[in-house]
Design an enzyme around this catalytic site. Structure first.
Site, PDB file in Angstrom:
ATOM      1  CE1 TYR A  73      -4.102   1.807   0.004  1.00  0.00           C
ATOM      2  CE2 TYR A  73      -2.643   3.341   1.127  1.00  0.00           C
ATOM      3  CZ  TYR A  73      -3.871   3.097   0.464  1.00  0.00           C
ATOM      4  OH  TYR A  73      -4.951   4.142   0.259  1.00  0.00           O
ATOM      5  CG  PHE A 125      -5.929  18.453 -25.231  1.00  0.00           C
ATOM      6  CD1 PHE A 125      -5.974  18.792 -26.633  1.00  0.00           C
ATOM      7  CD2 PHE A 125      -6.491  17.285 -24.734  1.00  0.00           C
ATOM      8  CE1 PHE A 125      -6.546  17.717 -27.580  1.00  0.00           C
ATOM      9  CE2 PHE A 125      -6.959  16.227 -25.765  1.00  0.00           C
ATOM     10  CZ  PHE A 125      -7.015  16.490 -27.004  1.00  0.00           C
ATOM     11  CG  ASP A 126     -10.397  17.677 -24.488  1.00  0.00           C
ATOM     12  OD1 ASP A 126      -9.350  17.256 -24.295  1.00  0.00           O
ATOM     13  OD2 ASP A 126     -11.193  16.667 -25.146  1.00  0.00           O
ATOM     14  CG  ASP A 216      -0.616  19.586 -20.840  1.00  0.00           C
ATOM     15  OD1 ASP A 216      -0.131  18.464 -20.682  1.00  0.00           O
ATOM     16  OD2 ASP A 216      -2.023  19.955 -21.214  1.00  0.00           O
ATOM     17  CB  ALA A 218       0.719  15.179 -22.989  1.00  0.00           C
ATOM     18  CE  LYS A 259      -2.425  12.152 -24.259  1.00  0.00           C
ATOM     19  NZ  LYS A 259      -3.110  12.163 -23.215  1.00  0.00           N
ATOM     20  CG  HIS A 451     -15.078  15.884 -27.687  1.00  0.00           C
ATOM     21  ND1 HIS A 451     -14.999  16.709 -26.558  1.00  0.00           N
ATOM     22  CD2 HIS A 451     -13.857  15.246 -27.514  1.00  0.00           C
ATOM     23  CE1 HIS A 451     -14.102  16.542 -25.872  1.00  0.00           C
ATOM     24  NE2 HIS A 451     -13.247  15.732 -26.442  1.00  0.00           N
TER      25      HIS A 451
HETATM   26  C1  P71 Z   1      -5.530  13.027 -26.781  1.00  0.00           C
HETATM   27  C2  P71 Z   1      -5.643  12.976 -25.336  1.00  0.00           C
HETATM   28  C3  P71 Z   1      -6.869  11.938 -24.748  1.00  0.00           C
HETATM   29  C4  P71 Z   1      -8.141  12.280 -25.466  1.00  0.00           C
HETATM   30  C5  P71 Z   1      -8.588  13.513 -24.902  1.00  0.00           C
HETATM   31  C6  P71 Z   1      -9.934  13.649 -25.397  1.00  0.00           C
HETATM   32  C7  P71 Z   1     -10.563  13.167 -26.420  1.00  0.00           C
HETATM   33  C8  P71 Z   1      -9.882  11.968 -26.852  1.00  0.00           C
HETATM   34  C9  P71 Z   1      -8.669  11.779 -26.372  1.00  0.00           C
HETATM   35  C10 P71 Z   1      -4.811  14.149 -23.605  1.00  0.00           C
HETATM   36  C11 P71 Z   1      -4.246  15.204 -23.033  1.00  0.00           C
HETATM   37  C12 P71 Z   1      -3.505  15.970 -23.895  1.00  0.00           C
HETATM   38  C13 P71 Z   1      -2.861  17.226 -23.320  1.00  0.00           C
HETATM   39  C14 P71 Z   1      -1.705  18.096 -24.032  1.00  0.00           C
HETATM   40  C15 P71 Z   1      -3.759  16.469 -20.986  1.00  0.00           C
HETATM   41  C16 P71 Z   1      -4.420  15.327 -21.588  1.00  0.00           C
HETATM   42  C17 P71 Z   1      -5.198  14.507 -20.588  1.00  0.00           C
HETATM   43  N1  P71 Z   1      -4.911  13.932 -24.695  1.00  0.00           N
HETATM   44  N2  P71 Z   1      -2.956  17.468 -21.830  1.00  0.00           N
HETATM   45  O1  P71 Z   1      -4.839  13.787 -27.503  1.00  0.00           O
HETATM   46  O2  P71 Z   1      -3.404  15.920 -25.017  1.00  0.00           O
HETATM   47  O3  P71 Z   1      -4.302  13.474 -20.428  1.00  0.00           O
HETATM   48  O4  P71 Z   1      -6.034  11.689 -21.381  1.00  0.00           O
HETATM   49  O5  P71 Z   1      -4.287  11.224 -19.731  1.00  0.00           O
HETATM   50  O6  P71 Z   1      -5.989  12.291 -19.135  1.00  0.00           O
HETATM   51  O7  P71 Z   1      -5.865  12.022 -27.505  1.00  0.00           O
HETATM   52  P1  P71 Z   1      -5.171  12.228 -20.069  1.00  0.00           P
END
Ligand code: P71
Length: 460
Positions: A73, A125-126, A216, A218, A259, A451
């Site tokens: 844990y 990002f979204d 950010d 990623a 990523k 979306h």
């Molecule tokens: C990507 C994603 C994941 C995603 C998100 C929305 C719709 C489809 C796929 C996630 C990101 C990102 C950046 C720059 C934070 C996140 C969140 N991207 N910053 O591009 O690109 O990370 O998915 O691990 O929560 O397909 P998380």
């Protein structure tokens, strides 16, 4: 001219069969999915370019590491290895694992943001935008104008518009800007890189106005590769040296490790040296994600992540990886298919506004093209445009995105040259009948991140 394809710096030891449905089956499946590709079953998809997030193939080392999971844990070996690996790569004192990128956002945003506050980013990002808004604040995008011109070459289209950043700070008041966020690479602008010079300049502005700068992170490794190959003075530096310098300019980072760290689940928060901030991050992590030494991950996940962080910054891997984008883009050049040029680090972003000029933003050209790719060849992609952007949180009106992209996100170490050829051929076939493609309207949508679950119908 057809670009060079750099051979995979690995061989394949395990395979996952894929198959294509008939055209009739595909038309039925997409209708049943309410014309939203997130509703498709993955087994009904032939080539899955929906996301490069969590969809990569782990290495033998990572899989072997999974067997070394210490599932205690608290205080597991894997946690200690992850922290020391990340401290080394990023040069930060404090590392907090979380289960993915948005979890990092959920933990961090309320510390800096609240009602009446703003976050300014080269582009949110979204999920980042969603967490800024969930914290009660508002998100402002501030990307350079070059990004908006998808046809003209510019080496760092992901950059922050630093002149506009200063104007925004003056306009809204420095005390109301809770965070400046540098997204590397800039996903929403087309996986476009940010230059070292721009990170440095942004950090100087942030420092002058006493606003924290957060990365950010990623796609930090892909960004470092672009700095090495495009920015003067960095050609002889290693990816590791470039990463260290990039992060030295910020105070903290959030990272989706799904990523560039090539794991199927995982995220990180890094804090350079502010111990008080680390205490706040820990206090939020425990109720939201789990105890400090696992943050929503199993021991084995942290082991795979520690190994993936190192594999993700390997120069030969990055050359092959970004080479895949360049190869696919070169196939599109042959057919004059418009995309965000030069191609980004994790995806080819087709300019649906240009390919489907007869479809207005409120009928979602990026989504229309994504649907067409599934119908044509069972390829799943996603809209990065007005469909993804959604409605204004204050007025409820559909926002107009500066871009209408269909994103072909390439999972890491998963698809081969012939898969990419098939994708190019499908796009070329679609271009032939572009004028006949219709727009879509939304029949149902949720309030936030619509979306993922909205339902659509073609406009007759
Ligand atoms: C990507 C994603 C994941 C995603 C998100 C929305 C719709 C489809 C796929 C996630 C990101 C990102 C950046 C720059 C934070 C996140 C969140 N991207 N910053 O591009 O690109 O990370 O998915 O691990 O929560 O397909 P998380």
């Amino acid at each position: 001219m057809k670009g060079k394809y750099y051979p995979e710096p690995f061989k394949i030891k395990m395979v996952e069969p894929i198959k294509i449905l008939t055209e009739e089956e595909r038309l039925k499946k997409i209708e049943e999915a309410h014309y939203n590709l997130f509703y498709l079953d993955s087994e009904d998809v032939y080539i899955d370019l929906l996301s490069d997030s969590g969809t990569g193939a782990m290495s033998t080392e990572q899989w072997a590491g999974m067997m070394k999971g210490d599932e205690a844990y608290s205080g597991s070996k894997n946690y200690k290895k992850l922290v020391s690996t990340a401290q080394n790569i990023f040069g930060y004192n404090y590392i907090q694992p979380v289960h993915q990128g948005r979890a990092a956002e959920k933990v961090v945003m309320p510390i800096f943001l609240g009602p009446g506050k703003y976050a300014i980013s080269n582009m949110h990002f979204d999920t980042t935008r969603a967490h800024v808004e969930l914290a009660g604040a508002r998100a402002i995008d501030c990307v350079v104008a070059e990004a908006l011109d998808t046809e003209t070459y510019s080496p760092f289209k992901g950059n922050m518009d630093t002149k506009k950043l200063v104007e925004l700070i003056e306009e809204y008041g420095a005390e109301n800007i809770g965070l400046i966020i540098m997204t590397v690479t800039n996903n929403s602008a087309g996986g476009q890189p940010v230059s070292m010079e721009n990170i440095k300049e942004t950090s100087e502005i942030a420092k002058k106005y006493n606003i924290p700068l957060m990365i950010d992170a990623a796609r930090f490794a892909e960004n470092a590769y672009f700095i090495k190959t495009r920015e003067k003075g960095y050609e002889d530096k290693s990816i590791r040296e470039i990463v260290l310098e990039m992060f030295s300019y910020a105070q903290l980072f959030t990272m989706s490790s799904k990523k560039d760290a090539i794991v199927n689940i995982g995220g990180l928060i890094g804090i350079k040296d502010d111990e008080e901030l680390y205490e706040k991050v820990k206090a939020n992590t425990i109720p939201l994600e789990g105890f400090v030494s696992y943050g929503g991950l199993a021991g084995r996940d942290m082991e795979a992540l520690a190994i993936g962080l190192e594999e993700g910054i390997d120069y030969n891997y990055l050359k092959y990886r970004i080479g895949q984008m360049e190869y696919l883009a070169s196939r599109l050049d042959e057919a004059n298919i418009p995309y965000q040029y030069p191609v980004g680090g994790h995806a080819v972003f087709i300019d649906a506004k240009k390919l489907l000029p007869h479809i207005p933003y409120y009928e979602f050209p990026g989504q229309a093209l994504a649907i067409e790719l599934y119908k044509e060849a069972g390829i799943r992609t996603c809209d990065i445009g007005s469909f993804m952007l959604g409605n204004d949180p204050d007025t409820g009106k559909q926002l107009e995105s500066p871009f209408e992209f269909t994103r072909l996100a390439i999972p890491r170490r998963v698809y081969t040259q012939s898969h990419l050829d098939l994708v190019a051929d499908a796009l070329i076939a679609i271009k032939e009948r572009a004028e006949s493609i219709k727009g879509y309207r939304i029949t149902w949508e949720p309030k936030i991140l619509r979306h993922f679950t909205a339902k659509l119908k073609p406009i007759e």
